[in-house]
Design an enzyme around this catalytic site. Structure first.
Site, PDB file in Angstrom:
ATOM      1  CB  THR A   1      27.324  14.066   3.302  1.00  0.00           C
ATOM      2  OG1 THR A   1      28.068  15.238   3.664  1.00  0.00           O
ATOM      3  CG2 THR A   1      28.292  12.923   3.018  1.00  0.00           C
TER       4      THR A   1
ATOM      5  CG  LEU B   1      29.612   7.799   6.381  1.00  0.00           C
ATOM      6  CD1 LEU B   1      28.685   6.683   5.914  1.00  0.00           C
ATOM      7  CD2 LEU B   1      30.526   8.246   5.249  1.00  0.00           C
ATOM      8  CG  ASP B   2      27.493  15.888   7.150  1.00  0.00           C
ATOM      9  OD1 ASP B   2      26.962  16.203   8.233  1.00  0.00           O
ATOM     10  OD2 ASP B   2      27.252  16.466   6.076  1.00  0.00           O
ATOM     11  CB  VAL B   3      23.076  13.407   7.895  1.00  0.00           C
ATOM     12  CG1 VAL B   3      21.697  13.224   7.272  1.00  0.00           C
ATOM     13  CG2 VAL B   3      23.374  12.271   8.850  1.00  0.00           C
TER      14      VAL B   3
END
Length: 232
Positions: free
Chosen positions: A19, A14-16
């Protein structure tokens, strides 16, 4: 939601920013503070000028053309230089970083979605950025405890979309199987292209419903992070 029929995944990357966290809101507040500190109004025009300069440096960084140190050292020097003011780039960066470290604005549904996902999948953060800043913001948001691990480009010595960055991540994920992974992010040039280069499936967070450019494969598309639950 747009995309192909979902398959079974075990690991989510998961990108931060863009996102899970609203980096643009945090950035806008931080840059506004810096502008006022140096005697300039926090106008939309000046904020847009900063964004253009900053984005150029980040694109060069993502291509591996400049170092993170150079990015952080030069962006404020150039920005204020175009406004006719000579500043110490390191001092400006330190002031900005202090503000940014304390700002963690969650995007709608991000925390609730990650809570649900973490009960079913091994969730990891994959992010380009400064380690101290990203660890601090993830802790403030409450997202850190929902992740198996956090992989920041500064620690990896390379960044998305470079394959070396993903090799670093895979080496730290027990039993890593790329065919059982899905990367989720808002950036075509780092998250989605990075997933393509690393041989893993991709989910593009695409709020504006933009077309996927030629040469990049997005296996799934969602408008907001909560729609990921519909895929998985």
């Amino acid at each position: 939601m747009k995309g192909a029929e979902a398959k079974k995944y075990h690991t989510l990357l998961l990108d931060v920013d863009g996102t899970l966290l609203d980096f643009h809101a945090s950035e806008r507040q931080g840059i506004s503070r810096i502008l006022m500190d140096y005697g300039f109004p926090a106008s939309d025009e000046l904020l847009e000028k900063y964004h253009q300069i900053n984005d150029g440096y980040w694109q060069a960084f993502n291509r591996g053309e400049i170092s993170k140190e150079r990015l952080c050292r030069e962006r404020f020097v150039r920005f204020f230089g175009e406004l006719g003011l000579s500043v110490d780039g390191e001092d400006a960066e330190k002031s900005y970083r202090t503000f940014l470290d304390g700002s963690a604005i969650l995007l709608p549904g991000a925390l609730e979605t990650c809570r649900k996902l973490s009960g079913k999948y091994d969730c990891y953060v994959v992010t380009n950025g400064t380690s101290q800043t990203q660890y601090r913001r993830l802790a403030l948001s409450g997202l850190d405890v929902l992740m198996k691990d956090i992989f920041v480009s500064e620690d990896a010595g390379s960044q998305k979309p470079q394959k070396a960055y993903f090799d670093y991540c895979f080496s730290r994920i027990p039993g890593a199987l790329p065919e059982e992974m899905l990367i989720v992010g808002d950036s075509l040039s780092s998250d989605i292209l990075g997933g393509n280069l690393a041989g893993i499936d991709t989910c593009w967070v695409n709020p504006e419903g933009l077309p996927v450019p030629e040469g990049i494969r997005a296996d799934y598309q969602i408008r907001k992070i909560g729609e990921l639950l519909e895929i998985l």
